[in-house]
Design an enzyme around this catalytic site. Structure first.
Site, short mmCIF file in Angstrom:
data_model
loop_
_atom_site.label_atom_id
_atom_site.label_comp_id
_atom_site.label_asym_id
_atom_site.label_seq_id
_atom_site.Cartn_x
_atom_site.Cartn_y
_atom_site.Cartn_z
N HIS A 194 -7.93 3.31 -3.83
CA HIS A 194 -8.71 3.11 -2.82
C HIS A 194 -9.94 4.08 -3.14
CE1 HIS A 194 -5.67 1.55 0.34
NE2 HIS A 194 -5.46 0.88 -0.84
N GLN A 235 -7.12 -4.94 8.50
CA GLN A 235 -6.58 -3.61 9.18
C GLN A 235 -5.17 -4.41 9.72
OE1 GLN A 235 -5.02 -0.82 9.55
NE2 GLN A 235 -7.09 0.17 9.72
N ARG A 291 -15.07 3.10 3.91
CA ARG A 291 -15.81 4.26 4.69
C ARG A 291 -14.72 5.31 4.67
NH1 ARG A 291 -16.82 4.77 10.90
NH2 ARG A 291 -14.34 5.28 10.80
N GLY A 292 -13.47 5.35 5.23
CA GLY A 292 -12.68 6.26 5.29
C GLY A 292 -12.36 6.41 6.72
N ASP A 293 -11.28 7.13 7.02
CA ASP A 293 -10.77 7.30 8.30
C ASP A 293 -11.66 8.68 8.97
OD1 ASP A 293 -8.87 5.48 9.16
OD2 ASP A 293 -7.24 6.51 7.98
N THR A 326 -3.86 4.82 -1.38
CA THR A 326 -4.75 5.28 -0.49
C THR A 326 -5.51 6.63 -1.18
OG1 THR A 326 -3.20 6.90 0.38
CG2 THR A 326 -3.67 4.66 1.51
N TYR A 327 -6.64 6.72 -0.59
CA TYR A 327 -7.61 7.88 -0.79
C TYR A 327 -7.88 8.96 -0.07
CZ TYR A 327 -11.53 10.23 -3.42
OH TYR A 327 -12.14 11.40 -3.88
N GLU A 331 0.99 -1.30 0.01
CA GLU A 331 -0.05 0.13 -0.10
C GLU A 331 1.06 1.21 0.09
OE1 GLU A 331 -3.61 0.84 2.80
OE2 GLU A 331 -2.08 2.42 3.30
N GLU A 357 -18.26 -6.45 14.83
CA GLU A 357 -17.45 -6.23 13.63
C GLU A 357 -17.84 -7.25 12.74
OE1 GLU A 357 -15.59 -3.55 13.80
OE2 GLU A 357 -15.06 -4.01 11.97
P1 FAD Z 1 -17.10 0.34 7.92
O1 FAD Z 1 -17.28 -0.83 7.30
O2 FAD Z 1 -17.94 1.48 7.67
O3 FAD Z 1 -16.71 0.20 9.52
C1 FAD Z 1 -16.58 1.46 10.34
C2 FAD Z 1 -17.20 0.94 11.78
O4 FAD Z 1 -18.49 0.87 11.66
C3 FAD Z 1 -16.71 -0.45 12.20
O5 FAD Z 1 -16.88 -0.50 13.64
C4 FAD Z 1 -17.90 -1.36 11.65
O6 FAD Z 1 -18.21 -2.51 12.33
C5 FAD Z 1 -19.13 -0.40 11.77
N1 FAD Z 1 -20.04 -0.71 10.74
C6 FAD Z 1 -19.95 -1.29 9.44
N2 FAD Z 1 -21.13 -1.21 8.63
C7 FAD Z 1 -21.97 -0.88 9.72
C8 FAD Z 1 -23.62 -0.79 9.45
N3 FAD Z 1 -24.35 -1.03 8.38
N4 FAD Z 1 -24.30 -0.46 10.62
C9 FAD Z 1 -23.67 -0.02 11.62
N5 FAD Z 1 -22.10 -0.20 11.97
C10 FAD Z 1 -21.49 -0.43 10.92
N6 FAD Z 1 -9.14 5.27 4.97
C11 FAD Z 1 -9.02 6.28 4.37
O7 FAD Z 1 -9.51 7.24 4.67
N7 FAD Z 1 -8.20 6.21 3.13
C12 FAD Z 1 -7.88 5.04 2.66
O8 FAD Z 1 -7.19 4.86 1.48
C13 FAD Z 1 -7.86 3.78 3.56
N8 FAD Z 1 -7.32 2.86 3.14
C14 FAD Z 1 -7.51 1.61 3.93
C15 FAD Z 1 -6.94 0.46 3.58
C16 FAD Z 1 -7.18 -0.82 4.10
C17 FAD Z 1 -6.73 -2.20 3.88
C18 FAD Z 1 -7.79 -0.76 5.67
C19 FAD Z 1 -8.15 -1.91 6.47
C20 FAD Z 1 -8.39 0.60 6.00
C21 FAD Z 1 -8.08 1.82 5.34
N9 FAD Z 1 -8.51 2.93 5.50
C22 FAD Z 1 -8.45 3.92 4.85
C23 FAD Z 1 -8.98 3.14 6.98
C24 FAD Z 1 -10.32 2.94 6.92
O9 FAD Z 1 -11.24 3.93 6.24
C25 FAD Z 1 -10.86 2.65 8.56
O10 FAD Z 1 -10.27 1.56 9.08
C26 FAD Z 1 -12.45 3.07 8.94
O11 FAD Z 1 -12.56 3.15 10.13
C27 FAD Z 1 -13.03 1.61 8.54
O12 FAD Z 1 -13.15 1.46 7.07
P2 FAD Z 1 -14.23 0.50 6.74
O13 FAD Z 1 -14.52 0.35 5.32
O14 FAD Z 1 -14.06 -0.81 7.40
O15 FAD Z 1 -15.62 0.96 7.44
#
Ligand code: FAD
Length: 290
Positions: free
Chosen positions: A75, A176, A104-106, A48-49, A17, A158
């Site tokens: 991403h 992660q 979803r994004g950080d 990353t995005y 990455e 989760e």
């Molecule tokens: P989600 O799936 O939305 O999860 C976030 C939280 O919400 C979790 O606790 C989950 O259990 C909960 N959740 C999920 N779905 C629901 C629902 N329907 N209802 C209620 N709760 C729910 N961030 C960036 O900004 N840019 C990047 O380029 C980037 N690259 C990444 C690459 C990888 C491989 C990983 C693992 C992470 C990356 N991240 C990036 C970080 C990521 O955006 C964060 O870890 C974020 O907190 C979680 O993303 P997610 O898509 O898993 O979110």
């Protein structure tokens, strides 16, 4: 080529990455890292995005594909509305991007809340579902946590939402970062029991420094084994921390590869040295082919 196809070939993939640069100072660093790691035969890479640097992500992904002939995944996050997301995806499709990591994004910082730009994009699974129902032909990756996500009450919560990403159409998952393989093995076992058959690629971070470790642990919820935490605490300087990080990551990779993981994905933080040392060791041990 779709990354899911590479992951199904029965030989573990190596991937990196890269972080899209936030300013001109970071451009040289990322370029140097890509050039160095491209020579180490990754099967695929990802970029990353962030909304503010989104153009750079798209530019880098297409250039890596053209210049280095390496499959590069973009991403994409829920930082945009659906109307802003469609032109980005159309552009990617036109430029031949084959894979998207739908996230979803950080949040803005540890402990802060993520604020979606569009009510229909609250979670990673919403973006996965949008990509699928809009008829795009990208391979779709999604994120998952081997350890508890900082916003989740527990791992069962989760896991439920990881399943939702699979049901929404993700082709593969990347975890992660984690430091204890037992979290990953437990996740894979539970996924298998739940009938999830898509590959789950372990995401690994060789600890770069104490400061980065503290930030990443707060952002991701990753925990360190007491022995490792103590060794890092007692290390005389950041060089010693880095060396410990490399050694620990090699040990993680050896165990993961011997267990038959679909690939190893390295969070490089735009530093080439640690991943290069790790790969040299794994190839030396015949755990990866060049
Ligand atoms: P989600 O799936 O939305 O999860 C976030 C939280 O919400 C979790 O606790 C989950 O259990 C909960 N959740 C999920 N779905 C629901 C629902 N329907 N209802 C209620 N709760 C729910 N961030 C960036 O900004 N840019 C990047 O380029 C980037 N690259 C990444 C690459 C990888 C491989 C990983 C693992 C992470 C990356 N991240 C990036 C970080 C990521 O955006 C964060 O870890 C974020 O907190 C979680 O993303 P997610 O898509 O898993 O979110």
């Amino acid at each position: 080529m779709r990354i899911a196809e590479m992951l199904a070939r029965g030989r573990p993939t190596v991937s990196f990455e890269f972080m899209a640069p936030r300013d001109e100072n970071e451009v040289a660093m990322v370029e140097k890292t890509i050039a160095a790691l491209a020579g180490h035969a990754p099967d695929w890479v990802s970029v990353t995005y962030r909304k503010a640097t989104g153009k750079k992500t798209l530019e880098l992904v297409t250039r890596i594909k053209r210049q280095y002939h390496i499959e590069a995944m973009a991403h994409l996050t829920c930082a945009n509305t659906a109307d802003e997301t469609r032109p980005i995806l159309n552009w990617m499709e036109r430029e031949g991007v084959a894979n998207v990591l739908a996230l979803r994004g950080d949040p803005p910082g540890p402990g802060q809340a993520f604020v979606p730009a569009d009510p229909q994009f609250q979670h990673g699974s919403d973006l996965v579902a949008f990509l699928r129902r809009s008829g795009y032909r990208f391979g779709i990756g999604a994120a998952c946590s081997a350890e508890k996500h900082p916003e989740s009450p527990d791992q069962a919560y989760e896991f439920r939402y990881m399943q939702m990403k699979v049901d929404s159409g993700a082709d593969f998952l990347i975890t992660q970062l984690f430091f204890d393989n037992r979290f990953y093995f437990d996740l894979v076992r539970r996924a298998k029991e739940a009938g999830i058959t898509i590959p789950i690629v372990p995401g690994l971070m060789p600890v770069p420094s104490r400061r980065s470790l503290a930030f990443m642990a707060a952002m991701t919820g990753a925990t360190l084994q007491p022995d490792l935490a103590r060794a890092i605490e007692e290390a005389p300087d950041d060089d010693a921390v880095r060396a410990l990080g490399v050694r620990h990551c090699i040990e993680q990779c050896v165990e993961l590869l011997e267990a038959g993981v679909p690939g190893v994905h390295f969070y490089t933080f735009n530093r080439a040295r640690a991943p290069m040392e790790i790969l040299a060791s794994l190839r030396g041990q015949q755990l990866l082919t060049a």
